[in-house]
Design a protein around this motif. Structure first.
Motif, PDB file in Angstrom:
ATOM      1  N   VAL A  83      -7.780  10.872 -10.600  1.00 23.23           N
ATOM      2  CA  VAL A  83      -8.016   9.541 -10.034  1.00 23.23           C
ATOM      3  C   VAL A  83      -8.935   9.591  -8.821  1.00 23.23           C
ATOM      4  O   VAL A  83      -9.547   8.579  -8.461  1.00 23.23           O
ATOM      5  CB  VAL A  83      -6.695   8.823  -9.686  1.00 23.23           C
ATOM      6  CG1 VAL A  83      -5.898   8.528 -10.957  1.00 23.23           C
ATOM      7  CG2 VAL A  83      -5.863   9.632  -8.706  1.00 23.23           C
ATOM      8  N   ILE A  84      -9.017  10.749  -8.175  1.00 21.53           N
ATOM      9  CA  ILE A  84      -9.913  10.957  -7.042  1.00 21.53           C
ATOM     10  C   ILE A  84     -10.437  12.396  -7.125  1.00 21.53           C
ATOM     11  O   ILE A  84      -9.664  13.321  -7.381  1.00 21.53           O
ATOM     12  CB  ILE A  84      -9.196  10.750  -5.690  1.00 21.53           C
ATOM     13  CG1 ILE A  84      -8.825   9.291  -5.475  1.00 21.53           C
ATOM     14  CG2 ILE A  84     -10.067  11.248  -4.522  1.00 21.53           C
ATOM     15  CD1 ILE A  84     -10.008   8.343  -5.260  1.00 21.53           C
ATOM     16  N   LEU A  99      -3.874  10.234  -0.438  1.00 23.83           N
ATOM     17  CA  LEU A  99      -4.188   9.317  -1.533  1.00 23.83           C
ATOM     18  C   LEU A  99      -3.588   7.967  -1.165  1.00 23.83           C
ATOM     19  O   LEU A  99      -2.385   7.875  -0.874  1.00 23.83           O
ATOM     20  CB  LEU A  99      -3.606   9.810  -2.846  1.00 23.83           C
ATOM     21  CG  LEU A  99      -3.736   8.852  -4.042  1.00 23.83           C
ATOM     22  CD1 LEU A  99      -5.191   8.722  -4.465  1.00 23.83           C
ATOM     23  CD2 LEU A  99      -2.868   9.315  -5.214  1.00 23.83           C
ATOM     24  N   THR A 100      -4.407   6.940  -1.179  1.00 26.08           N
ATOM     25  CA  THR A 100      -3.951   5.589  -0.853  1.00 26.08           C
ATOM     26  C   THR A 100      -4.123   4.693  -2.064  1.00 26.08           C
ATOM     27  O   THR A 100      -5.190   4.677  -2.688  1.00 26.08           O
ATOM     28  CB  THR A 100      -4.738   5.022   0.339  1.00 26.08           C
ATOM     29  OG1 THR A 100      -4.593   5.902   1.463  1.00 26.08           O
ATOM     30  CG2 THR A 100      -4.228   3.637   0.703  1.00 26.08           C
ATOM     31  N   ILE A 101      -3.079   3.975  -2.388  1.00 25.36           N
ATOM     32  CA  ILE A 101      -3.125   3.008  -3.481  1.00 25.36           C
ATOM     33  C   ILE A 101      -2.874   1.628  -2.880  1.00 25.36           C
ATOM     34  O   ILE A 101      -1.768   1.346  -2.398  1.00 25.36           O
ATOM     35  CB  ILE A 101      -2.076   3.325  -4.572  1.00 25.36           C
ATOM     36  CG1 ILE A 101      -2.188   4.788  -5.009  1.00 25.36           C
ATOM     37  CG2 ILE A 101      -2.273   2.395  -5.776  1.00 25.36           C
ATOM     38  CD1 ILE A 101      -1.077   5.240  -5.960  1.00 25.36           C
ATOM     39  N   THR A 124       0.828  -1.204   0.000  1.00 25.13           N
ATOM     40  CA  THR A 124       0.000   0.000   0.000  1.00 25.13           C
ATOM     41  C   THR A 124       0.861   1.253   0.000  1.00 25.13           C
ATOM     42  O   THR A 124       1.774   1.374   0.822  1.00 25.13           O
ATOM     43  CB  THR A 124      -0.925   0.019   1.225  1.00 25.13           C
ATOM     44  OG1 THR A 124      -1.827  -1.091   1.160  1.00 25.13           O
ATOM     45  CG2 THR A 124      -1.729   1.309   1.284  1.00 25.13           C
ATOM     46  N   ALA A 125       0.552   2.152  -0.916  1.00 25.72           N
ATOM     47  CA  ALA A 125       1.258   3.435  -0.990  1.00 25.72           C
ATOM     48  C   ALA A 125       0.346   4.537  -0.479  1.00 25.72           C
ATOM     49  O   ALA A 125      -0.848   4.569  -0.802  1.00 25.72           O
ATOM     50  CB  ALA A 125       1.668   3.731  -2.431  1.00 25.72           C
ATOM     51  N   SER A 126       0.917   5.420   0.308  1.00 29.11           N
ATOM     52  CA  SER A 126       0.170   6.572   0.815  1.00 29.11           C
ATOM     53  C   SER A 126       0.912   7.846   0.459  1.00 29.11           C
ATOM     54  O   SER A 126       2.102   7.964   0.765  1.00 29.11           O
ATOM     55  CB  SER A 126      -0.014   6.478   2.338  1.00 29.11           C
ATOM     56  OG  SER A 126      -0.821   5.374   2.682  1.00 29.11           O
ATOM     57  N   ILE A 127       0.208   8.769  -0.154  1.00 30.67           N
ATOM     58  CA  ILE A 127       0.781  10.059  -0.521  1.00 30.67           C
ATOM     59  C   ILE A 127      -0.025  11.146   0.175  1.00 30.67           C
ATOM     60  O   ILE A 127      -1.247  11.191   0.043  1.00 30.67           O
ATOM     61  CB  ILE A 127       0.751  10.268  -2.047  1.00 30.67           C
ATOM     62  CG1 ILE A 127       1.552   9.174  -2.742  1.00 30.67           C
ATOM     63  CG2 ILE A 127       1.297  11.644  -2.415  1.00 30.67           C
ATOM     64  CD1 ILE A 127       1.438   9.202  -4.270  1.00 30.67           C
ATOM     65  N   THR A 128       0.658  12.000   0.919  1.00 31.39           N
ATOM     66  CA  THR A 128      -0.029  13.024   1.683  1.00 31.39           C
ATOM     67  C   THR A 128       0.027  14.389   0.999  1.00 31.39           C
ATOM     68  O   THR A 128       0.910  14.666   0.182  1.00 31.39           O
ATOM     69  CB  THR A 128       0.569  13.150   3.087  1.00 31.39           C
ATOM     70  OG1 THR A 128       1.963  13.456   2.980  1.00 31.39           O
ATOM     71  CG2 THR A 128       0.378  11.856   3.874  1.00 31.39           C
ATOM     72  N   CYS A 129      -0.907  15.208   1.377  1.00 31.65           N
ATOM     73  CA  CYS A 129      -1.038  16.574   0.853  1.00 31.65           C
ATOM     74  C   CYS A 129      -1.478  17.445   2.023  1.00 31.65           C
ATOM     75  O   CYS A 129      -2.517  17.164   2.640  1.00 31.65           O
ATOM     76  CB  CYS A 129      -2.067  16.590  -0.264  1.00 31.65           C
ATOM     77  SG  CYS A 129      -2.481  18.222  -0.944  1.00 31.65           S
ATOM     78  N   SER A 130      -0.693  18.474   2.334  1.00 27.45           N
ATOM     79  CA  SER A 130      -0.984  19.285   3.508  1.00 27.45           C
ATOM     80  C   SER A 130      -1.281  20.730   3.132  1.00 27.45           C
ATOM     81  O   SER A 130      -0.636  21.304   2.261  1.00 27.45           O
ATOM     82  CB  SER A 130       0.215  19.258   4.458  1.00 27.45           C
ATOM     83  OG  SER A 130       0.473  17.954   4.885  1.00 27.45           O
ATOM     84  N   SER A 175      -7.916   5.242  -3.460  1.00 32.59           N
ATOM     85  CA  SER A 175      -8.882   5.815  -2.543  1.00 32.59           C
ATOM     86  C   SER A 175      -8.308   7.083  -1.933  1.00 32.59           C
ATOM     87  O   SER A 175      -7.095   7.327  -2.007  1.00 32.59           O
ATOM     88  CB  SER A 175      -9.260   4.816  -1.445  1.00 32.59           C
ATOM     89  OG  SER A 175      -8.123   4.501  -0.668  1.00 32.59           O
ATOM     90  N   GLY A 176      -9.192   7.890  -1.339  1.00 26.45           N
ATOM     91  CA  GLY A 176      -8.731   9.150  -0.771  1.00 26.45           C
ATOM     92  C   GLY A 176      -9.456   9.483   0.511  1.00 26.45           C
ATOM     93  O   GLY A 176     -10.553   8.998   0.774  1.00 26.45           O
ATOM     94  N   SER A 177      -8.804  10.319   1.306  1.00 25.96           N
ATOM     95  CA  SER A 177      -9.399  10.830   2.528  1.00 25.96           C
ATOM     96  C   SER A 177      -8.911  12.247   2.751  1.00 25.96           C
ATOM     97  O   SER A 177      -7.902  12.664   2.170  1.00 25.96           O
ATOM     98  CB  SER A 177      -9.040   9.944   3.728  1.00 25.96           C
ATOM     99  OG  SER A 177      -7.642   9.974   3.948  1.00 25.96           O
TER     100      SER A 177
END
Lengths: 107, 120
Positions: A46-47, A72-74, A17-23, A62-64
């Protein structure tokens, strides 16, 4: 002006699982979209609206979005997911704003 | 099928002008927010300008291009434009046109981009 921050790079092993953050300041109060861009190609959303996937986008994306951070989670990352990813929000003072982009490496 | 096709890019000297076009098919541009986004070589995406889907009088610009660039559209031709003047080396980029339904939905369709190079 409003700004979004992303890590320059993220690495993940295939199948993980890859997680990419955005702040951004009070980012949870805004809608966030995520784009995938492969070399020589135009960006593809993609989201959108924090966690909605457009038709044709694999469900592993997916996203949160909460507080000051969107993610963003892949899941089950594939080699074909290797690309640059950009978060984007809309702010009344800045209009469309993009994060600086994250290069996802699948190795 | 939705298609956005940019044209008009090329090599221009500093201080020069250029008009970019984005020919659209598959939807009516006057019913959407239409944007220009640019990407300098090897760099990230940067928003440039927006025109609203109303009578076309509502526009918005990034500070870096305000006063130099003008966004417009021709509803009869279903075409979006970006008039660029007083061009600088830092304006060198691939310029994309893109569609947005509203501020929450993101840019759901993009063109293939057109390269603008500002150099002497």
């Amino acid at each position: 002006s409003y700004e979004l921050s992303q890590p320059p790079s993220v690495s993940v092993s295939p199948g993980q699982t890859a997680s990419i953050t955005c702040s951004g300041d009070k980012l949870g109060d805004k809608y966030v979209c995520w784009y995938q861009q492969k070399p020589g190609q135009s960006p593809v959303v993609v989201i959108y609206q924090d966690n909605k996937g457009p038709p044709g986008i694999p469900e592993r994306f997916s996203g949160s979005n909460s507080g000051n951070t969107a993610t963003l989670t892949i899941s089950g990352t594939q080699a074909t997911d290797e690309a640059d990813y950009y978060c984007q929000a809309w702010d009344r003072s800045t209009d469309v704003v993009f994060g600086g982009g994250t290069k996802l490496t699948v190795l | 099928e939705v298609q956005l096709v940019e044209s008009g890019g090329g090599l221009v000297q500093p201080g020069g002008s250029l008009r970019l076009s984005c020919a659209v098919s598959g939807f009516t541009i006057s019913t959407y927010w239409m944007h220009w986004v640019r990407q300098a070589p090897g760099k990230g995406l940067v928003w440039v300008s927006r025109i609203d889907g109303d009578d076309g009088t509502t526009t918005s610009y990034a500070d870096s291009v305000k006063g130099r660039f003008t966004i417009s559209r021709d509803n009869a031709k279903n075409t979006l434009y970006l008039d660029m003047s007083s061009l600088r080396a830092e304006d060198t980029a691939v310029y994309y046109c893109a569609r947005m339904r509203d501020s929450s939905t993101g840019l759901d369709y993009w063109g293939q981009g057109t390269l603008v190079t500002v150099s002497s």
